[in-house]
Design a protein around this motif. Structure first.
Motif, short mmCIF file in Angstrom:
data_model
loop_
_atom_site.label_atom_id
_atom_site.label_comp_id
_atom_site.label_asym_id
_atom_site.label_seq_id
_atom_site.Cartn_x
_atom_site.Cartn_y
_atom_site.Cartn_z
N ARG A 47 0.83 -1.19 0.00
CA ARG A 47 0.00 0.00 0.00
C ARG A 47 0.87 1.25 0.00
O ARG A 47 1.95 1.26 0.58
CB ARG A 47 -0.89 -0.02 1.25
CG ARG A 47 -1.86 1.11 1.29
CD ARG A 47 -2.86 0.94 2.42
NE ARG A 47 -3.60 2.17 2.55
CZ ARG A 47 -3.85 2.77 3.70
NH1 ARG A 47 -3.47 2.23 4.82
NH2 ARG A 47 -4.51 3.90 3.73
N SER A 48 0.39 2.28 -0.67
CA SER A 48 1.12 3.55 -0.65
C SER A 48 0.15 4.67 -0.30
O SER A 48 -1.07 4.51 -0.36
CB SER A 48 1.78 3.82 -2.01
OG SER A 48 0.81 3.93 -3.02
N VAL A 49 0.70 5.79 0.06
CA VAL A 49 -0.10 6.94 0.43
C VAL A 49 -0.24 7.87 -0.77
O VAL A 49 0.65 7.95 -1.61
CB VAL A 49 0.50 7.67 1.66
CG1 VAL A 49 1.77 8.40 1.31
CG2 VAL A 49 -0.49 8.61 2.29
N ASP A 50 -1.35 8.57 -0.84
CA ASP A 50 -1.60 9.58 -1.86
C ASP A 50 -1.65 10.92 -1.14
O ASP A 50 -2.60 11.19 -0.40
CB ASP A 50 -2.93 9.28 -2.57
CG ASP A 50 -3.34 10.36 -3.56
OD1 ASP A 50 -2.58 11.34 -3.75
OD2 ASP A 50 -4.43 10.23 -4.14
N ARG A 75 -5.68 14.39 1.54
CA ARG A 75 -5.21 14.97 2.80
C ARG A 75 -5.94 14.42 4.02
O ARG A 75 -5.38 14.31 5.09
CB ARG A 75 -5.32 16.50 2.76
CG ARG A 75 -4.61 17.15 1.58
CD ARG A 75 -3.10 17.10 1.70
NE ARG A 75 -2.41 17.26 0.45
CZ ARG A 75 -2.28 18.37 -0.24
NH1 ARG A 75 -2.81 19.48 0.18
NH2 ARG A 75 -1.60 18.38 -1.36
N LYS A 76 -7.20 14.07 3.84
CA LYS A 76 -7.96 13.53 4.97
C LYS A 76 -7.34 12.20 5.43
O LYS A 76 -7.11 12.00 6.62
CB LYS A 76 -9.43 13.33 4.57
CG LYS A 76 -10.31 12.90 5.71
CD LYS A 76 -11.77 12.82 5.28
CE LYS A 76 -12.64 12.37 6.44
NZ LYS A 76 -14.04 12.27 6.06
N GLU A 77 -7.06 11.30 4.49
CA GLU A 77 -6.45 10.02 4.86
C GLU A 77 -5.04 10.24 5.39
O GLU A 77 -4.65 9.63 6.40
CB GLU A 77 -6.40 9.06 3.68
CG GLU A 77 -5.73 7.74 4.07
CD GLU A 77 -5.48 6.79 2.92
OE1 GLU A 77 -5.32 5.60 3.23
OE2 GLU A 77 -5.43 7.21 1.76
N LEU A 122 -1.89 11.26 12.35
CA LEU A 122 -2.39 11.49 13.72
C LEU A 122 -2.54 10.19 14.50
O LEU A 122 -2.64 10.23 15.74
CB LEU A 122 -3.71 12.26 13.69
CG LEU A 122 -3.58 13.73 13.29
CD1 LEU A 122 -4.95 14.38 13.19
CD2 LEU A 122 -2.68 14.50 14.27
N SER A 123 -2.52 9.05 13.82
CA SER A 123 -2.56 7.77 14.53
C SER A 123 -1.19 7.38 15.08
O SER A 123 -1.06 6.42 15.82
CB SER A 123 -3.09 6.66 13.61
OG SER A 123 -2.13 6.29 12.64
N ALA A 144 2.88 19.37 14.44
CA ALA A 144 3.68 19.15 13.24
C ALA A 144 2.79 18.67 12.08
O ALA A 144 2.98 19.10 10.94
CB ALA A 144 4.79 18.14 13.52
N VAL A 145 1.82 17.81 12.38
CA VAL A 145 0.89 17.35 11.33
C VAL A 145 0.08 18.53 10.81
O VAL A 145 -0.11 18.68 9.60
CB VAL A 145 -0.03 16.22 11.85
CG1 VAL A 145 -1.16 15.93 10.86
CG2 VAL A 145 0.78 14.96 12.14
N ASP A 146 -0.38 19.40 11.71
CA ASP A 146 -1.11 20.61 11.28
C ASP A 146 -0.24 21.45 10.35
O ASP A 146 -0.72 21.94 9.32
CB ASP A 146 -1.54 21.45 12.49
CG ASP A 146 -2.66 20.82 13.29
OD1 ASP A 146 -3.34 19.90 12.78
OD2 ASP A 146 -2.86 21.25 14.45
N GLN A 147 1.03 21.62 10.71
CA GLN A 147 1.93 22.41 9.87
C GLN A 147 2.15 21.73 8.53
O GLN A 147 2.19 22.39 7.49
CB GLN A 147 3.27 22.64 10.58
CG GLN A 147 4.19 23.58 9.84
CD GLN A 147 3.61 24.98 9.71
OE1 GLN A 147 3.00 25.50 10.64
NE2 GLN A 147 3.79 25.60 8.54
#
Length: 150
Positions: free
Chosen positions: A3-6, A10-12, A18-19, A97-100
């Motif tokens: 699996r890779s990230v897209d 942004r939601k995923e 955040l997990s 940091a995630v918010d930034q």
């Protein structure tokens, strides 16, 4: 896991990051969880006009490296070490940091709104928006796998 990230989802992406628990140990490498997120912030800033770099490789060598790393399924090697890890954190928490990171990614999208814009990759030379999306996808996937998020 293949699996890779897209990064355009942004939601995923936000949910995955955040997990991440600050105490999570990486499968490989020396980065701590928060360092990894801050590293991604820094890397996106090189692609959204806030930081500018040069490519010191000969143009043909950079082009060939880009063809391999952007346009193939070649993965980023584990335990690759390209820079010293900072001693101090820039953000108060992983959440900050995630918010930034989300703000930097929004700025990345905005930066490439003007037709013909490119941003320089230090090893691959000039890259357009789509090439940067492909690279960020690969780079983010590398680090999310490092911390067992994928």
């Amino acid at each position: 896991m293949n699996r890779s990230v897209d990064i355009t989802d942004r939601k995923e992406l936000r949910s995955l990051l955040l997990s991440l628990d600050a105490g999570t140990s990486p499968i490989w490498g020396k980065m701590k969880a928060r360092q990894m997120v801050e590293h991604l912030v820094d890397q996106v800033q090189w692609t959204n006009g806030k930081k500018i770099t040069t490519c010191d490789r000969p143009a043909e060598e950079a082009y060939q490296a880009k063809q391999i790393m952007i346009y193939t399924n070649t993965e980023i090697p584990k335990n690759i070490f390209l820079e010293e890890l900072p001693e101090n954190y820039l953000y108060a928490s992983i959440e900050a940091a995630v918010d930034q990171l989300m703000l930097e990614l929004a700025d990345f999208d905005a930066y490439f709104k003007e037709p013909g814009i490119v941003s320089i990759h230090a090893g691959f030379g000039p890259m357009n928006y789509q090439e940067w999306v492909m690279w960020h996808n690969k780079h983010f996937t590398h680090h999310l796998k490092q911390f067992k998020l994928l």
